[in-house]
Every structure is written in structure tokens, then in C-alpha cells.
Design a protein around this motif. Structure first.
Motif: not given
Length: 100
Positions: A31-32, A39-42, A46-51, A1-2
């Protein structure tokens, strides 16, 4: 990711990205699928579910990174006790970048 230099200079993004770039577990999530830098968003949910199955220390790093991006994402600083000295150093630098 750039990642553009402007994100690395932004006080809300710099600490967050520092943790994602330098933590092996978080780096795999940079990753995308989870980040939309246009858009400057995270995708925090989804990340919390993954973790969910991650170790306490790894979840703390994620929680802190997300908190530095947006205070809506809460973190318990007492969970920093789970970190080894290397990860604590990453956290101290991320906090300096964010709150400096």
C-alpha cells in the motif's frame, strides 16, 4: 496499488514486488502507507515493526523482499527452512528475478 511495468522489469524491484504480490501476508502491506513508487522508496523500518508479531516464515519473506530491494536490509538465508514448498517456490522465482 498500481504498479508500472518499469518496476516489474527493474532488477531491484522485480523480486521484491514478486514476493509482495504473491505472498498473502505481504500483499496486505503493498500500500501507499509503505511504498512510494513515485520516489521509489519502501518504508522498511515501518514494515519490520509491523512484522514483529508475525510467524518466522512470514518475517523471512519480508526480510528477503526488503533485501532484494536494498542490501542494507539483511536477511538470514538459513531461515528459509521455515518455509513450506509453496513459499520456497515463490522465493526461488524472486531470487531468479533479482539475481537472474
Amino acid at each position: 496499488m498500481q504498479i508500472s511495468a518499469s518496476f516489474m522489469k527493474d532488477r531491484y524491484w522485480s523480486g521484491t514486488l514478486h514476493l509482495f504480490i504473491n505472498s498473502p501476508k505481504l500483499q496486505r502491506c503493498l500500500t501507499t502507507q509503505y511504498f512510494d513508487l513515485n520516489s521509489g522508496t519502501i518504508e522498511a523500518y515501518a514494515l519490520k515493526n509491523l512484522a514483529k508479531p508475525w510467524a518466522e516464515s512470514e518475517r523471512f519473506m519480508l526480510d528477503l523482499a526488503l533485501h532484494m530491494y536494498s542490501e542494507k536490509n539483511k536477511v538470514n538465508l538459513s531461515n528459509m527452512d521455515y518455509l513450506d514448498s509453496s513459499n520456497k517456490a515463490l522465493v526461488y522465482e524472486a531470487l531468479r528475478l533479482r539475481f537472474g
